[in-house]
Design an enzyme around this catalytic site. Structure first.
Site, PDB file in Angstrom:
ATOM      1  N   ASP A   9       2.410 -13.216  17.211  1.00  0.00           N
ATOM      2  CA  ASP A   9       1.256 -14.120  17.277  1.00  0.00           C
ATOM      3  C   ASP A   9       1.591 -15.347  16.436  1.00  0.00           C
ATOM      4  OD1 ASP A   9      -1.258 -15.271  17.454  1.00  0.00           O
ATOM      5  OD2 ASP A   9      -2.133 -13.988  15.914  1.00  0.00           O
ATOM      6  N   ASP A 104      -0.174 -18.295  22.684  1.00  0.00           N
ATOM      7  CA  ASP A 104       0.483 -18.114  21.379  1.00  0.00           C
ATOM      8  C   ASP A 104       0.711 -16.653  21.027  1.00  0.00           C
ATOM      9  OD1 ASP A 104      -2.118 -17.372  20.836  1.00  0.00           O
ATOM     10  OD2 ASP A 104      -2.102 -18.255  18.836  1.00  0.00           O
ATOM     11  N   GLU A 105       0.764 -15.789  22.033  1.00  0.00           N
ATOM     12  CA  GLU A 105       0.863 -14.366  21.728  1.00  0.00           C
ATOM     13  C   GLU A 105       1.632 -13.630  22.830  1.00  0.00           C
ATOM     14  OE1 GLU A 105      -2.612 -12.020  19.778  1.00  0.00           O
ATOM     15  OE2 GLU A 105      -2.838 -11.896  21.938  1.00  0.00           O
TER      16      GLU A 105
HETATM   17 MG   LIG Z   1      -2.376 -17.222  16.935  1.00  0.00          MG
END
Ligand SMILES: [Mg+2]
Length: 244
Positions: A9, A104-105
């Site tokens: 993350d 973002d992960e």
């Molecule tokens: Mg994040």
């Protein structure tokens, strides 16, 4: 339970991309907004802004009140997508990406090669190192390693920024007891309310509940699945997961 999942993350992702592009923003409180207007809300905040109480959803006027030196930056989606592609390529150079969970992960399965704790931690450090060298030092990430996605995600949330947390058998549930039930993916505000109505108001009590109790509260097999996932069983997620 073997370690099977690695969750990456990226921290304060949109703000970190902007800091990477614009060195004058580094170290400063930054709020990202969809349009430059005082009436809009932050869709992301840098670590320095978060430390002053600015969150996703904080209005610009409130953000300025909390943090008078905040720099408000209009979002640049194409830039964040460009960074996303570069980050994926760096992670793929270390370990196969099994699923993209959001911009973002990502989720990576730990195959036999990476399942030993030391190997999993080494690949996590390799990802951080490659990203810092090839994409940029502002793109820090929190990496969680655990027997399944639910626990790896929790592990990635436990240390920010630039975290690396392993949740192994001996850590479960001890290291999770301070969390809120809503930190667990699959427990939203409505399920939190239902659990509380049944006297389950802490993660400790959630772990204390039987499979049959959770089945009753969830009204079906999802409750049993949650019981198993909390204990590291590798049960694929179904519809109740909501990637961004
Ligand atoms: Mg994040």
């Amino acid at each position: 339970m073997a370690l099977r999942t690695l969750a990456v993350d990226f921290n304060s992702y949109f703000a970190s991309c902007e800091m990477q592009e614009r060195p004058e923003l580094r170290g400063r409180p930054v709020g990202i907004v969809p349009v430059l207007a005082e009436t809009t809300c932050c869709i992301a905040a840098s670590r320095q802004a978060k430390a002053r109480g600015v969150k996703v959803g904080t209005g610009v006027a409130e953000a300025r009140a909390l943090c008078p030196d905040i720099v408000i930056v209009q979002q640049r989606p194409a830039l964040y997508i460009g960074y996303h592609r570069r980050l994926l390529a760096e992670i793929e150079a270390c370990i196969h990406v099994t699923a993209i969970k959001s911009i973002d992960e990502v989720e990576c399965d730990l195959t036999a090669t990476f399942a030993p704790r030391e190997k999993a931690m080494a690949v996590a450090r390799q990802i951080k190192d490659r990203v810092a060298r090839h994409v940029g030092p502002c793109l820090t990430s929190s990496i969680g390693i655990a027997p399944n996605w639910l626990l790896a995600k929790l592990a990635s949330d436990m240390q920010k920024p630039d975290g690396l947390v392993v949740l192994d058998d001996e850590d479960i549930p001890q290291k999770l007891l301070a969390l809120d039930m809503t930190d667990i993916s699959g427990i939203g505000p409505r399920m939190d309310h239902r659990l509380k109505a049944h006297g389950i108001d802490t993660v400790a009590k959630l772990y204390g509940a039987t499979k049959a109790t959770l089945r009753g509260i969830w009204g079906g097999v999802e409750g049993e699945r949650m019981h198993g996932r909390l204990r590291g069983e590798n049960i694929p997620l179904t519809h109740q997961e909501h990637p961004i």
